[in-house]
Design an enzyme around this catalytic site. Structure first.
Site, short mmCIF file in Angstrom:
data_model
loop_
_atom_site.label_atom_id
_atom_site.label_comp_id
_atom_site.label_asym_id
_atom_site.label_seq_id
_atom_site.Cartn_x
_atom_site.Cartn_y
_atom_site.Cartn_z
N GLY A 43 0.79 -1.22 0.00
CA GLY A 43 0.00 0.00 0.00
C GLY A 43 0.82 1.27 0.00
O GLY A 43 0.51 2.22 -0.71
N LYS A 94 3.94 -8.79 -7.10
CA LYS A 94 3.83 -7.34 -6.96
C LYS A 94 4.95 -6.61 -7.67
O LYS A 94 4.73 -5.54 -8.27
CB LYS A 94 3.80 -6.96 -5.47
CG LYS A 94 2.48 -7.30 -4.78
CD LYS A 94 2.46 -6.83 -3.34
CE LYS A 94 1.11 -7.11 -2.70
NZ LYS A 94 1.05 -6.68 -1.28
N ASN A 134 11.77 -13.05 -0.33
CA ASN A 134 11.67 -12.60 1.06
C ASN A 134 13.07 -12.30 1.58
O ASN A 134 13.91 -13.20 1.65
CB ASN A 134 10.99 -13.69 1.90
CG ASN A 134 10.77 -13.27 3.34
OD1 ASN A 134 11.19 -12.19 3.77
ND2 ASN A 134 10.10 -14.12 4.10
N ASN A 160 5.81 -5.65 8.59
CA ASN A 160 6.08 -6.53 9.73
C ASN A 160 7.44 -6.18 10.32
O ASN A 160 8.34 -5.68 9.64
CB ASN A 160 6.02 -8.00 9.31
CG ASN A 160 7.08 -8.35 8.28
OD1 ASN A 160 8.22 -8.67 8.61
ND2 ASN A 160 6.71 -8.28 7.00
N CYS A 187 18.56 3.86 15.52
CA CYS A 187 18.17 2.84 14.56
C CYS A 187 16.89 2.17 15.05
O CYS A 187 16.37 2.49 16.12
CB CYS A 187 19.29 1.82 14.36
SG CYS A 187 19.42 0.58 15.69
N CYS A 211 -7.76 -9.38 10.06
CA CYS A 211 -6.71 -8.65 9.35
C CYS A 211 -6.70 -7.21 9.83
O CYS A 211 -7.65 -6.73 10.44
CB CYS A 211 -6.94 -8.71 7.83
SG CYS A 211 -8.42 -7.84 7.28
N CYS A 258 22.47 -0.11 22.55
CA CYS A 258 21.66 -0.77 21.52
C CYS A 258 22.05 -2.24 21.40
O CYS A 258 23.23 -2.60 21.49
CB CYS A 258 21.83 -0.07 20.18
SG CYS A 258 20.88 -0.80 18.83
N CYS A 315 25.31 -1.13 15.24
CA CYS A 315 24.82 0.22 15.58
C CYS A 315 25.79 0.88 16.56
O CYS A 315 26.14 2.05 16.41
CB CYS A 315 23.42 0.15 16.16
SG CYS A 315 22.76 1.75 16.70
#
Length: 397
Positions: free
Chosen positions: A76, A120, A143, A177, A219, A243, A296, A301
């Protein structure tokens, strides 16, 4: 057996669509434009963009064609982000996503029903090439959170710029996610890659963008959400048939402020926001800058923070010049003094009681005492004269 047949039929439809797009989908596309022109004509797609230069907003808009941006997540927010950058004439886009277009995505922007079943990244590439054939595209349908794909992802953002072997100029996180966000965060911390993170809430009425410069700003692991900090498997939070809500308006707003921040960062105009939130319920846009966490959990980082401190220490310190205020009319030849019309005793009497406060704290003002039995001064005198007599006196004045 029925599921297998349905899967094969869907694959056939997907291949037919790809063949149709390959044969005629680009027939109406315009020819490539070698150089951007400010000429105002109906056939020039860059005339309104080049007007930014004429109006003094951007010094060198043509420079946008030298930049490469990687977008992770073409949903989106990511698909609209890719479309906006394509229309702006970005040099090259790298698109990463493993999902397919579904009819359930039609409440959002960009994708169309006939693209259902396509990956997509493939559907986006076909559409974006027709919008602007001047932009170069590189798509990856996988992925990034798996081990092998993560290594390839790091390689492409390190070497996938317009000039092969050079790193991309910016990575944009448009995923939905935390696992993917943490993967991007890990890669960018290790490579020292500047990136921007974006997101929309599950109730679809708020979102945010965040600029992350490794070592200089926080971060994603410096101040992680609870689901990450508590090591909760987010897959266990999703239930069957449930959802997240999704509004094309909110996603369009978040994509818009993300691309606006990208353009300001790449073309060096305006103020680049380190964090910009959006609350649709109150039309509230909070901004802030978050410093990195010295403790961190990401060791890269912490390493980037040390490198940034060394870099800052090597910079020459700029001394602050304090200018003394000039005194106007220092000489008082006429002996003029300011005198208060109220004496200190009168001021104390008119002031209210001073509260008992700790040492070091004073009140700016006190509440005046209410004087009782105050009567207004008489301004009207009673008279036995009639109104006609009074009017006659007024005329004689």
């Amino acid at each position: 057996m029925a599921e297998r047949v349905e899967l094969l039929e869907r694959r056939v439809r997907e291949l037919e669509r790809e063949l149709e797009l390959a044969r005629g989908g680009r027939a109406s596309a315009r020819a490539r434009i070698e150089t951007m022109s400010p000429e105002v004509t109906d056939s020039n797609p860059y005339s309104r963009l080049m007007a930014l230069k004429r109006m003094g907003i951007v010094k060198d808009y043509e420079k946008i064609r030298t930049f490469t941006v990687a977008i992770v997540g073409v949903g989106g927010v990511g698909s609209v982000t890719a479309e906006m950058l394509t229309r702006c004439g970005i040099g090259k886009l790298l698109l990463f996503d493993y999902d397919k277009v579904e009819l359930a995505n039609m409440n959002r922007l960009f994708f169309q029903p006939h693209q259902a079943g396509l990956s997509k990244v493939q559907a986006a590439e076909h559409t974006l090439r027709n919008i602007n054939p001047d932009v170069q595209f590189e798509v990856h349908n996988y992925n990034i959170t798996t081990l092998d794909n993560f290594e390839h992802f790091m390689d492409r953002i390190s070497n996938g710029a317009l000039e092969e072997g050079k790193p991309v100029d910016l990575v944009l996180s448009c995923v939905d996610n935390f696992e993917a966000r943490m993967a991007i965060n890990t890669a960018c911390n290790e490579l020292g890659q500047i990136w921007m993170e974006s997101g929309v809430s599950e109730n679809a009425v708020s979102g945010h963008i965040q600029l992350i410069i490794p070592g200089e700003s926080a971060c994603f692991a410096c101040a992680p959400p609870l689901v990450v900090a508590a090591n909760i498997d987010e897959k266990t939070l999703k239930r069957e048939g449930v959802c997240a809500a999704s509004l094309p308006t909110t996603m369009g707003v978040v994509a818009g402020i993300l691309v606006q921040n990208v353009l300001k960062y790449l073309l060096n105009f305006g103020t680049v926001s380190y964090y910009l939130g959006y609350n649709a319920m109150q039309d509230f846009f909070p901004t802030m800058a978050m410093k990195p966490n010295p403790q961190c959990s990401d060791q890269n980082c912490r390493k980037q923070q040390e490198n940034y401190k060394i870099k800052e220490a090597a910079q020459p310190k700029q001394e602050e010049i304090h200018q003394e205020e000039e005194i106007v009319h220092e000489d008082n030849d006429w002996g003029i003094e300011l005198v208060s019309e109220t004496t200190e005793d009168e001021l104390k009497a008119a002031s209210g009681p001073v509260p008992d406060l700790p040492v070091g704290i004073t009140v700016a003002y006190t509440i005046p005492n209410k004087e009782e039995n105050l009567t207004a001064e008489e301004t009207v005198a009673e008279s036995e004269e009639s109104l006609e007599d009074l009017m006659a006196k007024m005329r004689n004045l």
